[in-house]
Design a protein around this motif. Structure first.
Motif, PDB file in Angstrom:
ATOM      1  N   CYS A  85       0.822  -1.211   0.000  1.00  0.00           N
ATOM      2  CA  CYS A  85       0.000   0.000   0.000  1.00  0.00           C
ATOM      3  C   CYS A  85       0.858   1.264   0.000  1.00  0.00           C
ATOM      4  O   CYS A  85       0.513   2.256  -0.650  1.00  0.00           O
ATOM      5  N   LYS A  89       0.686   4.014  -2.989  1.00  0.00           N
ATOM      6  CA  LYS A  89       0.452   5.437  -2.741  1.00  0.00           C
ATOM      7  C   LYS A  89       1.570   6.275  -3.350  1.00  0.00           C
ATOM      8  O   LYS A  89       1.306   7.318  -3.972  1.00  0.00           O
ATOM      9  N   GLN A  90       2.805   5.818  -3.195  1.00  0.00           N
ATOM     10  CA  GLN A  90       3.952   6.539  -3.770  1.00  0.00           C
ATOM     11  C   GLN A  90       3.833   6.666  -5.283  1.00  0.00           C
ATOM     12  O   GLN A  90       4.190   7.695  -5.870  1.00  0.00           O
ATOM     13  N   GLY A  95      -6.248   3.938  -4.947  1.00  0.00           N
ATOM     14  CA  GLY A  95      -6.669   3.062  -3.860  1.00  0.00           C
ATOM     15  C   GLY A  95      -6.928   1.660  -4.365  1.00  0.00           C
ATOM     16  O   GLY A  95      -6.789   1.382  -5.564  1.00  0.00           O
ATOM     17  N   LEU A 111      -0.958   5.363   6.735  1.00  0.00           N
ATOM     18  CA  LEU A 111      -0.618   5.898   5.418  1.00  0.00           C
ATOM     19  C   LEU A 111      -1.727   6.779   4.854  1.00  0.00           C
ATOM     20  O   LEU A 111      -1.479   7.629   3.996  1.00  0.00           O
ATOM     21  N   PHE A 113      -4.087   5.436   3.067  1.00  0.00           N
ATOM     22  CA  PHE A 113      -4.323   4.871   1.742  1.00  0.00           C
ATOM     23  C   PHE A 113      -5.687   4.198   1.707  1.00  0.00           C
ATOM     24  O   PHE A 113      -5.966   3.306   2.508  1.00  0.00           O
TER      25      PHE A 113
END
Length: 205
Positions: A85, A89-90, A95, A111, A113
């Motif tokens: 995750c 996200k990076q 999602g 995070l 996320f």
């Protein structure tokens, strides 16, 4: 496609203009709260039972802004965890929607996320079996094709067919404007009339 236009509207509003088969099973839910609304084009994958290789492939292939939609083969192994995750996200992935389970929920929550799934389990899945990558899958009982628009929040998850996206968006925006302009008193009057009309139709000749 203007995803921001979709993210401004609740799945409930889309549910008023879509058919039931475009709404996922209520068992898929946000795994942390308060989770922001998720919207984006679907990148669908399917994993066989006891394996999550296809999700790991999608981690590197899904375009930024996409929602990775995962049909898991079972709920016995986690499809994703904290590092997956974090890297998603990076990379700018919006999602995950997982018809299965994940792990490391505390990390995912920290995070921020967005992950919608059936629950959590601490054991990771192996990564060795082929599956489906960026092709139609059935997730939460809904046929999801690449590029379909997924909108998800605490109210549920809807999937807008990509070929009908603009039409559905216009209908949903019109419905939202109508609802916003209607007072409660006006709603009650119209509602009572509809209920009375429905009751009349129940009376046998």
């Amino acid at each position: 496609m203007d995803v921001d236009a979709f993210i401004r509207l609740s799945p409930t509003t889309f549910g008023d203009v879509l058919t039931r088969d475009r709404v996922m099973d209520h068992g898929l839910r946000p795994l942390w709260q308060p989770m922001p609304r998720l919207a984006g084009p679907a990148y669908p994958v399917a994993c066989p039972a006891g394996d999550n290789l296809m999700l790991h492939v999608a981690l590197h292939r899904a375009p930024p802004g996409s929602v990775v939609v995962v049909k898991a083969g079972d709920c016995d192994f986690a499809m994703a965890g904290g590092n997956v995750c974090a890297y998603a996200k990076q990379r700018g992935i919006a999602g995950f929607v997982v018809d299965g389970v994940i792990r490391d929920l505390a990390e995912v929550r920290a995070l921020g996320f967005p992950v919608f799934a059936r629950g959590v389990i601490p054991i990771p899945a192996p990564r060795s079996k082929p599956g489906i990558q960026n092709a139609p899958v059935v997730c939460g009982g809904v046929n999801v094709e690449p590029g379909d628009i997924v909108v998800a929040d605490e109210e549920g998850i809807v999937v807008v067919p990509h070929g009908q996206a603009q039409e559905v968006l216009r209908n949903a925006e019109a419905r939202a404007e109508k609802d916003a302009a209607q007072t409660l008193d006006a709603w009650v009057t119209a509602h009572k009339a509809r209920v009375e009309e429905a009751l009349k139709k129940l009376v046998l000749p």
